[in-house]
Scaffold this motif. Structure first.
Motif, PDB file in Angstrom:
ATOM      1  N   LEU A 141      10.130  -9.174  -0.290  1.00 10.72           N
ATOM      2  CA  LEU A 141       9.520 -10.522  -0.170  1.00 10.72           C
ATOM      3  C   LEU A 141       9.982 -11.347   1.063  1.00 10.72           C
ATOM      4  O   LEU A 141       9.416 -12.124   0.992  1.00 10.72           O
ATOM      5  N   ALA A 142      11.049 -10.790   1.486  1.00 11.17           N
ATOM      6  CA  ALA A 142      11.622 -11.561   2.623  1.00 11.17           C
ATOM      7  C   ALA A 142      11.196 -10.993   4.095  1.00 11.17           C
ATOM      8  O   ALA A 142      10.909 -11.701   4.878  1.00 11.17           O
ATOM      9  N   ALA A 143      10.541  -9.653   4.194  1.00 10.43           N
ATOM     10  CA  ALA A 143       9.919  -9.300   5.045  1.00 10.43           C
ATOM     11  C   ALA A 143       8.793 -10.042   5.848  1.00 10.43           C
ATOM     12  O   ALA A 143       8.915 -10.248   6.979  1.00 10.43           O
ATOM     13  N   PRO A 144       7.771 -10.741   5.270  1.00  5.77           N
ATOM     14  CA  PRO A 144       6.898 -11.302   5.735  1.00  5.77           C
ATOM     15  C   PRO A 144       7.476 -12.458   6.703  1.00  5.77           C
ATOM     16  O   PRO A 144       7.042 -12.783   7.817  1.00  5.77           O
ATOM     17  N   MET A 145       8.350 -13.425   6.330  1.00  2.13           N
ATOM     18  CA  MET A 145       8.835 -14.641   6.810  1.00  2.13           C
ATOM     19  C   MET A 145       9.854 -14.082   7.919  1.00  2.13           C
ATOM     20  O   MET A 145       9.673 -14.798   9.270  1.00  2.13           O
ATOM     21  N   VAL A 146      10.736 -12.993   7.610  1.00  4.17           N
ATOM     22  CA  VAL A 146      11.450 -12.650   8.636  1.00  4.17           C
ATOM     23  C   VAL A 146      10.906 -12.071  10.039  1.00  4.17           C
ATOM     24  O   VAL A 146      11.148 -12.239  10.874  1.00  4.17           O
ATOM     25  N   LEU A 147       9.898 -11.167   9.610  1.00  2.00           N
ATOM     26  CA  LEU A 147       8.917 -10.344  10.801  1.00  2.00           C
ATOM     27  C   LEU A 147       8.472 -11.600  11.416  1.00  2.00           C
ATOM     28  O   LEU A 147       8.110 -11.345  12.699  1.00  2.00           O
ATOM     29  N   THR A 148       7.668 -12.534  10.875  1.00  2.00           N
ATOM     30  CA  THR A 148       7.069 -13.667  11.542  1.00  2.00           C
ATOM     31  C   THR A 148       7.973 -14.306  12.528  1.00  2.00           C
ATOM     32  O   THR A 148       7.566 -14.677  13.671  1.00  2.00           O
ATOM     33  N   ALA A 149       9.156 -14.681  11.851  1.00  2.00           N
ATOM     34  CA  ALA A 149      10.119 -15.421  12.917  1.00  2.00           C
ATOM     35  C   ALA A 149      10.629 -14.403  14.011  1.00  2.00           C
ATOM     36  O   ALA A 149      10.846 -15.027  15.128  1.00  2.00           O
ATOM     37  N   SER A 161       6.095 -20.970   7.778  1.00  2.00           N
ATOM     38  CA  SER A 161       5.338 -21.798   6.823  1.00  2.00           C
ATOM     39  C   SER A 161       3.901 -21.170   6.502  1.00  2.00           C
ATOM     40  O   SER A 161       3.477 -20.904   5.233  1.00  2.00           O
ATOM     41  N   ILE A 162       3.188 -20.632   7.468  1.00  2.00           N
ATOM     42  CA  ILE A 162       1.880 -20.035   7.419  1.00  2.00           C
ATOM     43  C   ILE A 162       2.175 -18.675   6.647  1.00  2.00           C
ATOM     44  O   ILE A 162       1.175 -18.376   5.872  1.00  2.00           O
ATOM     45  N   ALA A 163       3.027 -17.909   6.882  1.00  2.00           N
ATOM     46  CA  ALA A 163       3.535 -16.828   6.236  1.00  2.00           C
ATOM     47  C   ALA A 163       3.602 -16.909   4.915  1.00  2.00           C
ATOM     48  O   ALA A 163       3.136 -15.957   4.039  1.00  2.00           O
ATOM     49  N   LEU A 164       4.366 -18.200   4.509  1.00  5.39           N
ATOM     50  CA  LEU A 164       4.715 -18.447   3.143  1.00  5.39           C
ATOM     51  C   LEU A 164       3.454 -18.790   2.301  1.00  5.39           C
ATOM     52  O   LEU A 164       3.147 -18.380   1.325  1.00  5.39           O
ATOM     53  N   ILE A 165       2.575 -19.378   3.044  1.00  7.46           N
ATOM     54  CA  ILE A 165       1.336 -19.706   2.261  1.00  7.46           C
ATOM     55  C   ILE A 165       0.385 -18.429   2.193  1.00  7.46           C
ATOM     56  O   ILE A 165      -0.192 -18.584   1.151  1.00  7.46           O
ATOM     57  N   CYS A 224       1.313 -15.192   2.130  1.00 11.94           N
ATOM     58  CA  CYS A 224       2.001 -14.215   1.282  1.00 11.94           C
ATOM     59  C   CYS A 224       2.423 -14.854   0.036  1.00 11.94           C
ATOM     60  O   CYS A 224       3.065 -13.983  -0.821  1.00 11.94           O
ATOM     61  N   GLY A 225       2.525 -16.160  -0.177  1.00 13.00           N
ATOM     62  CA  GLY A 225       3.091 -16.701  -1.475  1.00 13.00           C
ATOM     63  C   GLY A 225       2.456 -16.025  -2.687  1.00 13.00           C
ATOM     64  O   GLY A 225       3.404 -16.128  -3.786  1.00 13.00           O
ATOM     65  N   ASN A 226       1.372 -15.944  -2.939  1.00  5.97           N
ATOM     66  CA  ASN A 226       0.791 -15.347  -4.148  1.00  5.97           C
ATOM     67  C   ASN A 226       1.300 -14.113  -4.624  1.00  5.97           C
ATOM     68  O   ASN A 226       1.560 -13.807  -5.607  1.00  5.97           O
ATOM     69  N   TRP A 227       1.331 -13.183  -3.493  1.00  9.97           N
ATOM     70  CA  TRP A 227       1.654 -11.960  -3.525  1.00  9.97           C
ATOM     71  C   TRP A 227       3.103 -11.982  -4.095  1.00  9.97           C
ATOM     72  O   TRP A 227       3.603 -11.239  -4.954  1.00  9.97           O
ATOM     73  N   MET A 228       3.915 -12.986  -3.483  1.00 12.98           N
ATOM     74  CA  MET A 228       5.404 -12.822  -3.778  1.00 12.98           C
ATOM     75  C   MET A 228       5.546 -13.198  -5.268  1.00 12.98           C
ATOM     76  O   MET A 228       6.369 -12.575  -5.946  1.00 12.98           O
TER      77      MET A 228
END
Length: 90
Positions: A20-28, A59-63, A65-69
């Motif tokens: 769950l953290a990977a999309p945001m961490v990798l984006t940052a 924020s874009i990564a959260l939008i 991937c949010g549904n999947w998360m």
């Protein structure tokens, strides 16, 4: 409740947390690297310059991937609730 079951649940929870953290961490990480590369090329040494692009990217990564998360969290929570009788020995 035995220790093997606890370890299994803890391992699954840690793996889920990493997923769950990977999309945001990798984006940052990618945005930070790109901004640092641009800063080193242009020799602009402003520390706060990378904050806004990182915030927008995360924020874009959260939008995206949010549904999947949420689906992953709901599935794991349902699994935990289904395991309650077996963990209690019933």
């Amino acid at each position: 409740m035995n220790s093997a079951a606890i370890l299994k649940i803890a391992t699954q929870a840690l793996l889920l947390m990493a997923q769950l953290a990977a999309p945001m961490v990798l984006t940052a990480l990618a945005i930070g690297f790109a901004v640092s590369l641009i800063q080193s090329i242009t020799q602009i040494q402003e520390v706060t310059l990378s904050f806004v692009p990182k915030a927008i990217g995360v924020s874009i990564a959260l939008i995206v991937c949010g549904n999947w998360m949420i689906e992953q969290l709901v599935t794991f929570t349902q699994y935990l609730f289904q395991q309650i009788p077996t963990l209690l020995g019933g």
